[in-house]
Design an enzyme around this catalytic site. Structure first.
Site, PDB file in Angstrom:
ATOM      1  N   LYS A 187      45.319  38.251  37.135  1.00  0.00           N
ATOM      2  CA  LYS A 187      45.429  38.716  38.065  1.00  0.00           C
ATOM      3  C   LYS A 187      47.260  38.872  38.758  1.00  0.00           C
ATOM      4  O   LYS A 187      47.238  37.844  38.167  1.00  0.00           O
ATOM      5  CB  LYS A 187      44.267  38.735  39.073  1.00  0.00           C
ATOM      6  CG  LYS A 187      43.332  39.353  38.518  1.00  0.00           C
ATOM      7  CD  LYS A 187      42.701  40.619  38.422  1.00  0.00           C
ATOM      8  CE  LYS A 187      41.729  41.075  37.743  1.00  0.00           C
ATOM      9  NZ  LYS A 187      40.070  40.404  37.213  1.00  0.00           N
TER      10      LYS A 187
HETATM   11  C1  PLP Z   1      38.568  40.381  37.205  1.00  0.00           C
HETATM   12  C2  PLP Z   1      37.838  41.760  37.524  1.00  0.00           C
HETATM   13  C3  PLP Z   1      36.820  41.450  38.494  1.00  0.00           C
HETATM   14  C4  PLP Z   1      36.158  39.127  38.442  1.00  0.00           C
HETATM   15  O1  PLP Z   1      36.729  38.010  38.865  1.00  0.00           O
HETATM   16  P1  PLP Z   1      36.826  37.020  39.054  1.00  0.00           P
HETATM   17  O2  PLP Z   1      37.708  36.482  39.635  1.00  0.00           O
HETATM   18  O3  PLP Z   1      37.137  36.297  37.334  1.00  0.00           O
HETATM   19  O4  PLP Z   1      35.013  36.916  39.131  1.00  0.00           O
HETATM   20  C5  PLP Z   1      35.848  41.778  39.365  1.00  0.00           C
HETATM   21  N1  PLP Z   1      36.169  43.382  39.171  1.00  0.00           N
HETATM   22  C6  PLP Z   1      37.301  43.451  38.724  1.00  0.00           C
HETATM   23  C7  PLP Z   1      37.754  44.842  38.674  1.00  0.00           C
HETATM   24  C8  PLP Z   1      38.038  42.883  38.388  1.00  0.00           C
HETATM   25  O5  PLP Z   1      38.967  43.264  37.729  1.00  0.00           O
END
Ligand code: PLP
Length: 371
Positions: A187
């Site tokens: 991210k």
């Molecule tokens: C990455 C992501 C998540 C999950 O994030 P985690 O921290 O891995 O639980 C949830 N929703 C979306 C849209 C994502 O891109």
């Protein structure tokens, strides 16, 4: 043997001496009375950055979503509306709580939930609508919030992919009843693994605060006494220290993401049959994942695109499959846009430290395929 080109990753974190310094400091000092110091600082700083009153750092975005939904009282017999085009992490907490995810189609322009389809899916059992801002694009929040108001249903923002995105001057994650963020290594801002629950509703914040602390009410004076069954989805202080360092650099991190998207759009956006992440006047795109959707007449498919990139060692990823096509759920053939777009689209590499030469190599593959 011909010389192989160096591989290009699709994402990786931007880590500087500042993150190393903060993590080292937390490792040396963040124990005993100081064991929550970086967590509190990260929560306050992130909430202020987005423009929400309260924050709870978590081990993941998925955990933040599950606690938020649980705090709204969502459980068996309830329905939660969300876009069919989504990461599984948005739907899994709904299923874990015993509620039913209702998958609706996306808009062809934003690739996010279609508010008209969401409206048509509302039933007396609907308990929430999740707005996932896909790839840094923004949902039509005016329409979704109006829909929520009309039926008195909370709108929740899954803003995992929307750090740096704005809608009519408001940060993504500041508009819903609550919002969730991810700091997974892919991210825009990372703590390795991690997430955040944000809300400006003090009662909801208190409920999630209790759930997040093994179900122990903060006012409870007895030690080792739980008041409800809660969760253990906490972020560690060392992770939060990395988050604090990233937060100091947040403007650079989001600026670089946007720069990479702009560079791709400058080179590819005008080509016939190519659509990329939209940015209408009222939106600032967070540019988490530069994505190309090819028109049907180009004949380009997910499989051809993946093969072409793999051949030159570029890690381009597929557009999310509709969740309703996956074996745990019931197919929704009517979600035509979600089913159609993913078969002719690809996510392009976009990590902060990408060089101009690497972006050039990625663009050359697409130009070659369209030539
Ligand atoms: C990455 C992501 C998540 C999950 O994030 P985690 O921290 O891995 O639980 C949830 N929703 C979306 C849209 C994502 O891109």
């Amino acid at each position: 043997m011909p010389v192989q080109p160096p591989p290009i990753a699709y994402t990786k974190p931007s880590i500087t001496e500042l993150e190393v310094e903060f993590a080292t400091h937390a490792t040396r000092t963040g124990w005993g009375a100081d064991c929550y110091a970086y967590i509190a600082r990260f929560e306050q700083g992130f909430a202020a950055h987005i423009g929400a009153a309260h924050a709870i750092a978590t081990s993941s975005c998925t955990g933040a979503m599950q606690m938020g939904l649980a705090a709204l009282g969502i459980g068996p017999g309830d329905e939660v509306i969300l876009a069919d085009t989504n990461w599984i992490a948005t739907a899994a907490p709904i299923a874990h709580l015993g509620a039913t995810p209702i998958f609706v189609d996306i808009r062809p322009d934003t690739w996010c939930i279609d508010p008209e389809r969401a409206a048509a899916a509302v039933t007396p059992r609907t308990r929430a609508i999740v707005a996932t801002h896909l790839y840094g694009n923004l949902c039509d929040m005016d329409a979704l919030l109006a829909l929520g108001d009309k039926h008195d249903i909370p709108v929740i923002e899954d803003a995992a992919e929307a750090i740096g995105a704005q809608y009519r001057g408001r940060a993504a994650g500041s508009m819903g009843r609550f919002s969730t963020f991810s700091f997974h290594g892919t991210k825009t801002l990372t703590t390795g693994e991690g997430g955040m629950f944000l809300t400006s509703d003090p009662e909801l914040y208190a409920r999630v605060g209790t759930l997040a602390n093994h179900g122990r009410d903060p006012a409870q004076t007895r030690q080792f006494w739980a008041d409800v069954i809660g969760y253990k989805f906490k972020m560690s202080n060392v992770q939060a220290a990395i988050g604090c360092a990233q937060l100091e650099r947040i403007d650079d991190l989001t600026r670089r993401k946007r720069e990479i998207l702009t560079t791709y759009k400058g080179r590819l956006g005008h080509l016939a049959g190519v659509a990329m992440n939209p940015e209408p006047d009222h939106v600032v795109n967070g540019a988490w994942m530069p994505t190309v959707v090819f028109a049907p007449e180009t004949g380009l498919t997910r499989e051809r695109l993946q093969a072409a990139f793999a051949k030159v060692r570029i890690d381009a990823r597929v557009f999310f499959w509709p969740l309703s096509e996956q074996p745990m759920f019931t197919p929704v053939p009517d979600n035509r846009v979600a089913r159609d777009i993913c078969a002719r689209a690809i996510n392009l590499p976009s990590y902060h430290d990408m060089t101009a030469e690497e972006i050039d190599r990625v663009c050359a593959v697409i130009e070659g395929l369209l030539a």
